[in-house]
Design an enzyme around this catalytic site. Structure first.
Site, PDB file in Angstrom:
ATOM      1  N   HIS A  29       2.387 -11.894   8.105  1.00  0.00           N
ATOM      2  CA  HIS A  29       1.482 -11.602   6.868  1.00  0.00           C
ATOM      3  C   HIS A  29       2.495 -10.975   5.895  1.00  0.00           C
ATOM      4  CE1 HIS A  29      -1.989  -9.706   4.931  1.00  0.00           C
ATOM      5  NE2 HIS A  29      -1.055  -9.124   4.538  1.00  0.00           N
ATOM      6  N   GLU A  30       3.377  -9.938   6.207  1.00  0.00           N
ATOM      7  CA  GLU A  30       4.138  -9.359   5.468  1.00  0.00           C
ATOM      8  C   GLU A  30       5.310 -10.071   4.795  1.00  0.00           C
ATOM      9  OE1 GLU A  30       3.169  -6.494   4.411  1.00  0.00           O
ATOM     10  OE2 GLU A  30       1.826  -6.009   5.933  1.00  0.00           O
ATOM     11  N   GLN A  87       4.485  -5.178  -2.920  1.00  0.00           N
ATOM     12  CA  GLN A  87       2.898  -4.662  -3.175  1.00  0.00           C
ATOM     13  C   GLN A  87       3.227  -3.113  -3.869  1.00  0.00           C
ATOM     14  OE1 GLN A  87       2.043  -5.170   1.284  1.00  0.00           O
ATOM     15  NE2 GLN A  87       0.079  -5.339   0.502  1.00  0.00           N
ATOM     16  N   CYS A 129      -5.420  -6.345   3.927  1.00  0.00           N
ATOM     17  CA  CYS A 129      -4.370  -6.392   3.026  1.00  0.00           C
ATOM     18  C   CYS A 129      -4.544  -5.216   2.015  1.00  0.00           C
ATOM     19  CB  CYS A 129      -3.931  -7.759   2.619  1.00  0.00           C
ATOM     20  SG  CYS A 129      -2.555  -7.547   1.303  1.00  0.00           S
ATOM     21  N   LEU A 130      -3.549  -4.436   2.039  1.00  0.00           N
ATOM     22  CA  LEU A 130      -3.718  -3.056   1.143  1.00  0.00           C
ATOM     23  C   LEU A 130      -4.026  -3.535  -0.292  1.00  0.00           C
ATOM     24  CD1 LEU A 130      -1.124  -0.546   2.778  1.00  0.00           C
ATOM     25  CD2 LEU A 130      -3.676  -0.578   2.902  1.00  0.00           C
ATOM     26  N   HIS A 188       4.125 -12.019   1.828  1.00  0.00           N
ATOM     27  CA  HIS A 188       4.172 -11.482   0.868  1.00  0.00           C
ATOM     28  C   HIS A 188       5.682 -11.792  -0.112  1.00  0.00           C
ATOM     29  CE1 HIS A 188       0.403  -9.164   0.306  1.00  0.00           C
ATOM     30  NE2 HIS A 188       0.794  -8.658   1.705  1.00  0.00           N
ATOM     31  N   GLY A 203       1.154  -2.455   7.637  1.00  0.00           N
ATOM     32  CA  GLY A 203       2.394  -2.927   6.882  1.00  0.00           C
ATOM     33  C   GLY A 203       2.325  -3.027   5.700  1.00  0.00           C
TER      34      GLY A 203
HETATM   35 ZN   LIG Z   1      -0.952  -7.873   2.714  1.00  0.00          ZN
END
Ligand SMILES: [Zn+2]
Length: 194
Positions: free
Chosen positions: A157-158, A51, A115-116, A161, A46
């Site tokens: 989660h996304e 991000q 998380c990236l 963000h 995701g």
């Molecule tokens: Zn994340």
């Protein structure tokens, strides 16, 4: 499609509250295509636009990437080229523009999240185990989606963000401090090695 650099903590841009998209246009789709390629390249499941530094309420996901993400890194590089991406597949990429959570279950679930933007760190986060999300799809059509399991965890989660929240913010203050220190040290070490 272009792979864009992913912003990592403690970059302050990750705390930005993203703005709604007024209309899904070719520009929006170009952004989603870039996000998807960036996400696949990083072996993520995701990615929110912030991000890659774009403060728009846009999310891409592909939870079928999960199996791939668990395989050894060497084996992934080739198949990650993601040349012909199926934009409609049930288990393939999903696109969410202006997502809103319209319902969450009372039942919660602990899931180990990563998380990236927080590379190399994973921890349990408790969230509602099911939710329903209203959003605009890749073509700008209004949709609703029932989410369960990994899909429910990932979308929540996304969506965090989009509010400027990283999953570290949902951990204890102590844990957050430890992780941020480790990341700062890793960065110093990397800089020193150059
Ligand atoms: Zn994340």
């Amino acid at each position: 499609m272009t792979i864009r650099p992913i912003i990592e903590v403690p970059d302050k841009r990750l705390k930005t509250v993203s703005q709604p998209v007024t209309e899904v246009t070719d520009d929006t789709r170009a952004l989603m295509n870039d996000m998807l390629e960036t996400m696949y390249d990083a072996n993520g499941i995701g990615l929110a636009a912030i991000q890659i530094g774009v403060a728009s309420r846009v999310i891409v996901m592909d939870i079928s990437q999960r199996a791939q993400a668990d395989s050894p890194p060497e084996e992934k590089a080739e198949e990650d080229a993601a040349e012909d991406i199926d934009l409609t597949g049930e288990t393939g990429p999903r696109f969410f523009v202006n997502p809103e959570i319209v319902w969450v279950s009372e039942e919660t679930n602990n899931y180990q999240e990563g998380c990236l933007s927080v590379p190399g760190f994973y921890d349990d986060v408790e969230r509602p185990s099911q939710c329903r999300v209203a959003f605009l799809d890749y073509d700008g059509a209004a949709q609703e989606l029932e989410c369960d399991g990994l899909l429910a965890t990932c979308i929540q989660h996304e969506m965090d963000h989009l509010e400027g929240i990283v999953f570290l913010d949902r951990l204890s203050r102590l844990k957050r401090q430890i992780v941020l220190k480790k990341i700062a040290k890793a960065e110093r070490d990397a800089a020193g090695a150059k």
